[in-house]
Design an enzyme around this catalytic site. Structure first.
Site, PDB file in Angstrom:
ATOM      1  N   HIS A 128       4.074   7.137   3.685  1.00 22.18           N
ATOM      2  CA  HIS A 128       5.010   6.025   3.501  1.00 22.18           C
ATOM      3  C   HIS A 128       4.513   5.069   2.423  1.00 22.18           C
ATOM      4  O   HIS A 128       3.360   5.134   2.006  1.00 22.18           O
ATOM      5  CB  HIS A 128       5.250   5.264   4.813  1.00 22.18           C
ATOM      6  CG  HIS A 128       4.062   4.512   5.340  1.00 22.18           C
ATOM      7  ND1 HIS A 128       3.157   5.071   6.213  1.00 22.18           N
ATOM      8  CD2 HIS A 128       3.624   3.244   5.120  1.00 22.18           C
ATOM      9  CE1 HIS A 128       2.230   4.183   6.518  1.00 22.18           C
ATOM     10  NE2 HIS A 128       2.488   3.057   5.858  1.00 22.18           N
ATOM     11  N   GLU A 158       7.822   1.063   4.936  1.00 24.10           N
ATOM     12  CA  GLU A 158       7.319   0.042   5.866  1.00 24.10           C
ATOM     13  C   GLU A 158       7.494  -1.291   5.181  1.00 24.10           C
ATOM     14  O   GLU A 158       7.232  -1.420   3.979  1.00 24.10           O
ATOM     15  CB  GLU A 158       5.837   0.298   6.154  1.00 24.10           C
ATOM     16  CG  GLU A 158       5.200  -0.750   7.055  1.00 24.10           C
ATOM     17  CD  GLU A 158       3.689  -0.517   7.252  1.00 24.10           C
ATOM     18  OE1 GLU A 158       3.162  -1.031   8.235  1.00 24.10           O
ATOM     19  OE2 GLU A 158       3.056   0.166   6.414  1.00 24.10           O
ATOM     20  N   HIS A 183       0.826  -1.210   0.000  1.00 21.13           N
ATOM     21  CA  HIS A 183       0.000   0.000   0.000  1.00 21.13           C
ATOM     22  C   HIS A 183       0.857   1.256   0.000  1.00 21.13           C
ATOM     23  O   HIS A 183       2.043   1.215   0.306  1.00 21.13           O
ATOM     24  CB  HIS A 183      -0.968   0.037   1.184  1.00 21.13           C
ATOM     25  CG  HIS A 183      -0.323   0.118   2.533  1.00 21.13           C
ATOM     26  ND1 HIS A 183       0.007  -0.989   3.279  1.00 21.13           N
ATOM     27  CD2 HIS A 183       0.050   1.184   3.293  1.00 21.13           C
ATOM     28  CE1 HIS A 183       0.547  -0.618   4.425  1.00 21.13           C
ATOM     29  NE2 HIS A 183       0.596   0.704   4.452  1.00 21.13           N
TER      30      HIS A 183
END
Length: 134
Positions: free
Chosen positions: A79, A130, A7
């Site tokens: 992010h 991440e 994502h």
């Protein structure tokens, strides 16, 4: 080994409101808001055919997203998240190669119920990264 893009996270003041345009304009599937007190955020996911968009809003004044929104009042990309087959092996390789893991270096459970770690943006061309256990 780096897996697929899981994502892209966008920091906003109201995650549910921000996600609605994707449902209305594109017919995308929108998740219910999910508070994550351990991360200090509320998340809403928009599911696309090839990835997701995560809208994140602060959960309390001490949220790291509150600080991000102080600097970026209109919100913005916060992010990117990539899947990895083994988060511990990936962490160890990244550290060996000079990347910095944020926090205490131990994975925490993320919005998908899987272990996650964040990597310092200065080590990834200015992007907060991440990694999530696939």
């Amino acid at each position: 080994m780096l897996g697929r893009l899981n994502h892209v996270a966008i920091a906003v003041k109201d995650a549910e409101k921000a996600a609605k345009i994707y449902g209305a304009a594109f017919g995308a599937e929108i998740s219910a808001p999910l508070p994550l007190p351990d991360h200090g955020v509320i998340t809403v996911f928009v599911t696309l055919p090839n990835t997701k968009i995560e809208f994140i809003q602060p959960l309390g004044e001490s949220s790291p997203i509150a600080k991000f929104l102080e600097r970026n009042a209109d919100g913005g990309i916060h992010h990117v998240c990539y899947e990895v087959p083994d988060i511990i092996a990936s962490r160890d390789t990244l550290i060996k190669e000079g990347a910095r893991v944020l926090g205490d270096g131990l994975p925490r459970i993320g919005a998908h119920g899987k272990p996650v770690l964040f990597l310092h943006p200065k080590d990834f061309s200015g992007a907060l990264v991440e990694i999530e256990q696939a």
